[in-house]
Motif scaffolding. Structure first.
Motif, PDB file in Angstrom:
ATOM      1  N   SER A  16       0.835  -1.199   0.000  1.00 49.02           N
ATOM      2  CA  SER A  16       0.000   0.000   0.000  1.00 49.02           C
ATOM      3  C   SER A  16       0.867   1.245   0.000  1.00 49.02           C
ATOM      4  O   SER A  16       2.028   1.220   0.431  1.00 49.02           O
ATOM      5  CB  SER A  16      -0.911   0.010   1.229  1.00 49.02           C
ATOM      6  N   LEU A  17       0.262   2.328  -0.466  1.00 50.85           N
ATOM      7  CA  LEU A  17       0.959   3.611  -0.511  1.00 50.85           C
ATOM      8  C   LEU A  17      -0.111   4.700  -0.484  1.00 50.85           C
ATOM      9  O   LEU A  17      -1.223   4.494  -0.997  1.00 50.85           O
ATOM     10  CB  LEU A  17       1.775   3.709  -1.801  1.00 50.85           C
ATOM     11  N   ARG A  18       0.214   5.825   0.118  1.00 48.91           N
ATOM     12  CA  ARG A  18      -0.711   6.950   0.108  1.00 48.91           C
ATOM     13  C   ARG A  18      -0.050   8.153  -0.535  1.00 48.91           C
ATOM     14  O   ARG A  18       1.009   8.617  -0.084  1.00 48.91           O
ATOM     15  CB  ARG A  18      -1.174   7.320   1.515  1.00 48.91           C
ATOM     16  N   LEU A  19      -0.680   8.676  -1.563  1.00 52.95           N
ATOM     17  CA  LEU A  19      -0.227   9.898  -2.203  1.00 52.95           C
ATOM     18  C   LEU A  19      -1.019  11.074  -1.648  1.00 52.95           C
ATOM     19  O   LEU A  19      -2.195  10.938  -1.314  1.00 52.95           O
ATOM     20  CB  LEU A  19      -0.426   9.817  -3.715  1.00 52.95           C
ATOM     21  N   SER A  20      -0.353  12.226  -1.596  1.00 51.56           N
ATOM     22  CA  SER A  20      -1.001  13.452  -1.138  1.00 51.56           C
ATOM     23  C   SER A  20      -0.837  14.525  -2.197  1.00 51.56           C
ATOM     24  O   SER A  20       0.171  14.560  -2.919  1.00 51.56           O
ATOM     25  CB  SER A  20      -0.376  13.933   0.169  1.00 51.56           C
ATOM     26  N   CYS A  21      -1.827  15.405  -2.258  1.00 53.09           N
ATOM     27  CA  CYS A  21      -1.763  16.538  -3.172  1.00 53.09           C
ATOM     28  C   CYS A  21      -2.169  17.777  -2.387  1.00 53.09           C
ATOM     29  O   CYS A  21      -3.338  17.909  -1.993  1.00 53.09           O
ATOM     30  CB  CYS A  21      -2.687  16.332  -4.359  1.00 53.09           C
TER      31      CYS A  21
END
Length: 126
Positions: A16-21
């Protein structure tokens, strides 16, 4: 509007990975925010979007059930939670902003989003 995407990296298949913007220059409650991916030598493809005023979400068929888009209006940030990652998810991921709202059946293209962040690399190893 300025967009800054971060959170990419190297992860094993199934991980899993979480991207942020991070969004600046506009209110967090307006328009629609989206994520796209672009693999080497391929067209930029829609991944997911969120309607900022009510949190309604849109997903590409390839990521339904694996990816979740969300927004934090207090932090002016949009997230892409990616799970059960596959090697074919490897790409540069871009966040994008549109000042418009769309019906829930809408099928997005990159032309719907006039503002783009710089992209963050996601690599999924097998």
């Amino acid at each position: 509007v300025q967009l800054q995407a971060f959170g990419g990296g190297l992860v094993q298949a199934g991980g899993s990975l979480r991207l942020s913007c991070a969004v600046s220059g506009r209110t967090a409650n307006s328009g629609t925010m989206g994520w796209f991916l672009q693999a080497p030598g391929k067209e930029r493809q829609f991944v997911a979007a969120v309607r900022m005023y009510d949190g309604s979400t849109y997903y590409a068929d390839t990521v339904k059930g694996r990816f979740t888009i969300s927004r934090d209006r207090a932090k002016n940030t949009v997230y892409l939670h990616m799970s059960s990652l596959k090697p074919e998810d490897t790409a540069v991921y871009y966040c994008a902003a549109s000042p418009r709202y769309y019906v829930l059946s809408y099928r997005f293209t990159r032309g719907d989003f006039p503002s783009w962040g710089q992209g963050t690399q996601v690599t999924v190893s097998s």
